[in-house]
Design a protein around this motif. Structure first.
Motif, mmCIF file in Angstrom:
data_model
loop_
_atom_site.group_PDB
_atom_site.id
_atom_site.type_symbol
_atom_site.label_atom_id
_atom_site.label_comp_id
_atom_site.label_asym_id
_atom_site.label_seq_id
_atom_site.Cartn_x
_atom_site.Cartn_y
_atom_site.Cartn_z
ATOM 1 N N LEU A 24 0.826 -1.241 0.250
ATOM 2 C CA LEU A 24 -0.025 -0.128 -0.063
ATOM 3 C C LEU A 24 0.814 1.251 -0.201
ATOM 4 C CD1 LEU A 24 -2.727 -1.175 2.544
ATOM 5 C CD2 LEU A 24 -2.911 -0.916 -0.027
ATOM 6 N N GLU A 27 2.054 2.748 -3.178
ATOM 7 C CA GLU A 27 1.107 3.335 -4.152
ATOM 8 C C GLU A 27 0.848 4.454 -3.388
ATOM 9 O OE1 GLU A 27 0.794 2.680 -7.269
ATOM 10 O OE2 GLU A 27 2.218 0.881 -6.935
ATOM 11 N N ASP A 28 1.113 4.872 -2.200
ATOM 12 C CA ASP A 28 0.364 6.112 -1.532
ATOM 13 C C ASP A 28 1.143 7.152 -1.738
ATOM 14 O OD1 ASP A 28 -0.847 7.695 0.489
ATOM 15 O OD2 ASP A 28 -0.783 6.053 1.797
ATOM 16 N N SER A 31 0.622 9.926 1.219
ATOM 17 C CA SER A 31 1.465 9.913 2.568
ATOM 18 C C SER A 31 2.867 10.192 2.219
ATOM 19 C CB SER A 31 1.547 8.642 3.038
ATOM 20 O OG SER A 31 -0.138 8.122 3.567
ATOM 21 N N SER A 74 -4.595 7.873 7.339
ATOM 22 C CA SER A 74 -3.583 6.893 7.098
ATOM 23 C C SER A 74 -3.356 5.738 7.944
ATOM 24 C CB SER A 74 -2.311 7.563 6.731
ATOM 25 O OG SER A 74 -2.275 8.449 5.571
#
Length: 157
Positions: A24, A27-28, A31, A74
């Motif tokens: 994750l 691809e974040d 964040s 998040s």
């Protein structure tokens, strides 16, 4: 040793949570943009940190509430997806209890309070480096069911 049917070798729930979170995080973009750092993840739990920068302040020179919410959100996302079942927010509430300022290091700690079937409830506390509570967040999740990392097992929760 390879597992049958193309599945990953036996991994602990903690290893699965870490592998899912790594996937994750890759691809974040949000964040990464905010400089959010993963400190710890395990099933139903995540702890993140973020340093408050000048470009995160509102017109009162305090941390913008939306960015505080994003840090908490998040942590919520990593905790509720730690079981390798794609899970999204159904609703969230936040209470801002104190202001954060430039230079503060905020920590968001999320704990799974309830999980059954496709529904979950998660509590996040955001504190500064002195332990002062900046925000309290409660997120309700909805599991969509498909795995995040297909080669890993999903937890039976």
């Amino acid at each position: 040793m390879a597992a049958p049917d193309g599945q990953a070798p036996d991994k602990t729930p903690e290893q699965i949570a870490q592998d899912v979170t790594d996937t994750l995080l890759a691809e974040d973009a949000a964040s990464r943009m905010l400089g959010i750092e993963l400190l710890e993840v395990r099933p139903g739990y995540a702890r993140l940190a973020m340093t408050v920068r000048a470009d995160m302040l509102n017109g009162f020179k305090m941390m913008h509430g939306g960015l505080t919410f994003t840090l908490a959100d998040s942590a919520f996302a990593f905790a509720c997806n730690s079981h390798n079942k794609m899970t999204v927010a159904q609703s969230c509430d936040v209470d801002f209890t104190n202001a954060a300022k430039e230079g503060d290091v905020l920590t968001a700690e999320c704990r799974e309070a309830f999980l059954r079937g496709r529904s979950g409830v998660y509590d996040v506390s955001v504190t500064n480096q002195d332990g002062v509570v900046i925000a309290l967040f409660r997120g309700k999740s909805r599991t969509l069911g498909q795995p995040i990392v297909p080669s890993l097992p999903q937890a039976d929760v």
